[in-house]
Write a protein that holds these residues in place. Sequence first.
Motif, PDB file in Angstrom:
ATOM      1  N   ALA A  34      -6.923  40.747   0.615  1.00 54.88           N
ATOM      2  CA  ALA A  34      -6.423  39.369   0.599  1.00 54.88           C
ATOM      3  C   ALA A  34      -5.688  39.139  -0.718  1.00 54.88           C
ATOM      4  CB  ALA A  34      -7.577  38.382   0.742  1.00 54.88           C
ATOM      5  N   VAL A  35      -4.421  38.690  -0.623  1.00 60.04           N
ATOM      6  CA  VAL A  35      -3.552  38.517  -1.784  1.00 60.04           C
ATOM      7  C   VAL A  35      -2.903  37.139  -1.708  1.00 60.04           C
ATOM      8  CG1 VAL A  35      -1.477  39.384  -2.957  1.00 60.04           C
ATOM      9  CG2 VAL A  35      -3.098  40.995  -1.944  1.00 60.04           C
ATOM     10  N   SER A  36      -2.700  36.512  -2.853  1.00 61.43           N
ATOM     11  CA  SER A  36      -2.064  35.206  -2.901  1.00 61.43           C
ATOM     12  C   SER A  36      -0.743  35.211  -2.136  1.00 61.43           C
ATOM     13  CB  SER A  36      -1.808  34.796  -4.352  1.00 61.43           C
ATOM     14  OG  SER A  36      -1.015  33.634  -4.415  1.00 61.43           O
ATOM     15  N   GLY A  59      -9.987  36.076   4.170  1.00 63.68           N
ATOM     16  CA  GLY A  59      -9.547  35.422   2.944  1.00 63.68           C
ATOM     17  C   GLY A  59      -9.319  33.943   3.162  1.00 63.68           C
ATOM     18  N   GLN A  63      -3.778  32.655   1.153  1.00 63.55           N
ATOM     19  CA  GLN A  63      -3.645  34.096   0.958  1.00 63.55           C
ATOM     20  C   GLN A  63      -3.066  34.756   2.206  1.00 63.55           C
ATOM     21  OE1 GLN A  63      -7.855  34.900  -0.026  1.00 63.55           O
ATOM     22  NE2 GLN A  63      -7.160  35.625  -2.031  1.00 63.55           N
ATOM     23  N   GLY A 233      -7.120  39.767  -6.106  1.00 60.50           N
ATOM     24  CA  GLY A 233      -7.249  39.775  -4.657  1.00 60.50           C
ATOM     25  C   GLY A 233      -8.535  40.412  -4.182  1.00 60.50           C
TER      26      GLY A 233
END
Length: 270
Positions: A34-36, A59, A63, A233
């Motif tokens: 999970a990443v912005s 997430g 994200q 993340g």
Amino acid sequence: MMSLLGQCSWARADVELVHTYGNSLGQEVVNIIAVSASRLLPLLPAGYNLIPAASVGFGGPDQGIVVIANFRGIDPTVDQRKPLNQNQVAVDVAILVSQPEEAAQAEVDIPGAFHVYTLAIYTNDARYAASLYRADIPVEFVNKIDYQRNMNDVTGVGDLIVNIPSKDSPFHTLSSGLGYAPVPGAFNAVFWHDGEKGKAVLHFLDQPFQQGTAISHIYTQPASRWDNLFEGGGLGTCDPHPETEYRCVIVPALNLRYDEGTVGKLQLIR
């Protein structure tokens, strides 16, 4: 399915079948990070829509998802010809997206398929790398990828260690498989990428398949491309690697096995 197994003429002039792929057995751990969304959106060309991580249970609503697919294929083929390497490793880094509009045109509008936008592919198979390069897919031939599968192939319990000494952004992963079991139906993965030659569509059909879960540690070189993308993340940070001192994030993963191999095709939409 026969259209996937060999070169053929394509009925529509705007869609070209570039290559076909196969193998006799496939094994894979897919790391889910999970990443912005603010970091991922600038990486997606127009026409690709980010899937919120919250909608797939990995997430928050702000994200998106980056996947690292750590694949090994036994007895791989490109256009039905076997390369010299009997074990093909391919490590794909991609962003999970909703089905693009062109999916029907490329005949990959498949219910339940996973669509991803490709950021990078690393492989130890020179012929496979050359075939992807023809469609402008960002691929790097890395001869010394280390793929140590210390996993019980029947149960799916055990560890997988993958080291990718990429010249631009080296990283390595440690995944602990918690098992897998047969799943009905097929596992379809579609990799997209927009290049100067057109829109590349790389589709793999995996059937039958087994699926379970794993937990993974992703180690990235500080201040490198993937380190900057993954920072903050996943499920949180973990201790740096004791030897490389690479920074670490811990993430969930899918543990997969394809008992009769995979069938793939690479198309180019011009």
